[in-house]
Enzyme design. Structure first.
Site, PDB file in Angstrom:
ATOM      1  N   LEU A  41       1.026  -1.214  -0.086  1.00 53.70           N
ATOM      2  CA  LEU A  41      -0.158  -0.006  -0.023  1.00 53.70           C
ATOM      3  C   LEU A  41       0.863   1.211  -0.119  1.00 53.70           C
ATOM      4  CD1 LEU A  41      -2.793  -0.763   2.761  1.00 53.70           C
ATOM      5  CD2 LEU A  41      -3.220  -0.080   0.347  1.00 53.70           C
ATOM      6  N   ASP A  42       0.587   2.169  -0.913  1.00 51.79           N
ATOM      7  CA  ASP A  42       1.452   3.347  -1.009  1.00 51.79           C
ATOM      8  C   ASP A  42       1.535   3.994   0.451  1.00 51.79           C
ATOM      9  OD1 ASP A  42      -0.462   5.429  -1.034  1.00 51.79           O
ATOM     10  OD2 ASP A  42      -0.690   4.784  -3.334  1.00 51.79           O
ATOM     11  N   MET A  43       2.476   5.093   0.646  1.00 51.70           N
ATOM     12  CA  MET A  43       2.476   5.635   1.855  1.00 51.70           C
ATOM     13  C   MET A  43       1.160   6.566   2.119  1.00 51.70           C
ATOM     14  SD  MET A  43       5.772   8.045   2.851  1.00 51.70           S
ATOM     15  CE  MET A  43       5.505   9.258   4.011  1.00 51.70           C
ATOM     16  N   ASP A  44       0.501   7.107   1.301  1.00 54.63           N
ATOM     17  CA  ASP A  44      -0.633   7.793   1.315  1.00 54.63           C
ATOM     18  C   ASP A  44      -1.873   7.045   1.528  1.00 54.63           C
ATOM     19  OD1 ASP A  44       0.935   9.908   0.957  1.00 54.63           O
ATOM     20  OD2 ASP A  44       0.591  10.122  -1.110  1.00 54.63           O
ATOM     21  N   SER A  45      -1.915   5.585   1.590  1.00 57.01           N
ATOM     22  CA  SER A  45      -3.089   4.606   1.466  1.00 57.01           C
ATOM     23  C   SER A  45      -3.059   4.180   2.914  1.00 57.01           C
ATOM     24  CB  SER A  45      -2.989   3.823   0.502  1.00 57.01           C
ATOM     25  OG  SER A  45      -3.073   4.407  -0.921  1.00 57.01           O
TER      26      SER A  45
END
Length: 179
Positions: A41-45
């Site tokens: 999961l990307d950092m913003d998710s």
């Protein structure tokens, strides 16, 4: 018997155990050795991240041929219409090629934890929540799909990967299963 960790990854945490830049990582929450993320999961998710000590299980979870559905709750800027959802359901053309058809619907705002920092608020621009299910896992795919339709993603929470669900895990919490 394989270990499987269901982790509610908070916003701003990397899906890895170390980082030279000293940003928040999985090791700040999970003090277990010899487990690895099955996907990212990307950092913003936010939301469900699976970790395991079993490479074959990780392969079954992440390989595109296994067609594991991933379910997201997505807050977008604007008010998507049914024709926008139809485009998601038919597959979109992104810069790295066409997506597989998604399952998409408009949902009421879900009861989710507050995010830190909060999602930006603009009084004159409405937001909507969608549930989007995809079988692929390309880099920032859901964000790129909503942006391609003109609805930037403001918040993205993964709530399920295949049969595994986030349920009542709060950000930073995890539980271990045996498979």
């Amino acid at each position: 018997m394989a270990k499987l960790i269901l982790f509610n990854k908070p916003y701003g945490v990397l899906s890895q155990f170390t980082d030279k830049a000293q940003r928040p990582v999985l090791a700040d929450y999970i003090k277990m050795r010899q487990i690895y993320p099955a996907g990212r999961l990307d950092m913003d998710s936010e939301g469900l991240l699976l970790l395991t000590d079993d490479g074959a299980l990780a392969h079954r979870i992440t390989h595109p041929r296994k067609q594991t559905w991933k379910t997201y709750r997505v807050q977008v800027e604007g008010k998507p219409q049914q024709q926008d959802l139809a485009m998601l359901r038919g597959g979109l053309e992104l810069k790295d090629g066409p997506t597989l058809p998604a399952r998409a619907k408009i949902i009421p705002p879900p009861g989710v934890w507050p995010r830190q920092p909060p999602v930006r608020y603009r009084a004159n621009i409405p937001t909507s929540w969608l549930e989007i299910r995809i079988m692929e896992g390309r880099n920032r795919q859901v964000r790129r799909m909503t942006a391609a339709l003109g609805y930037p993603t403001l918040r993205l929470i993964r709530v399920a990967v295949g049969q595994w669900q986030l349920l009542d895990l709060q950000p930073g919490q995890w539980k271990e299963l045996r498979c």
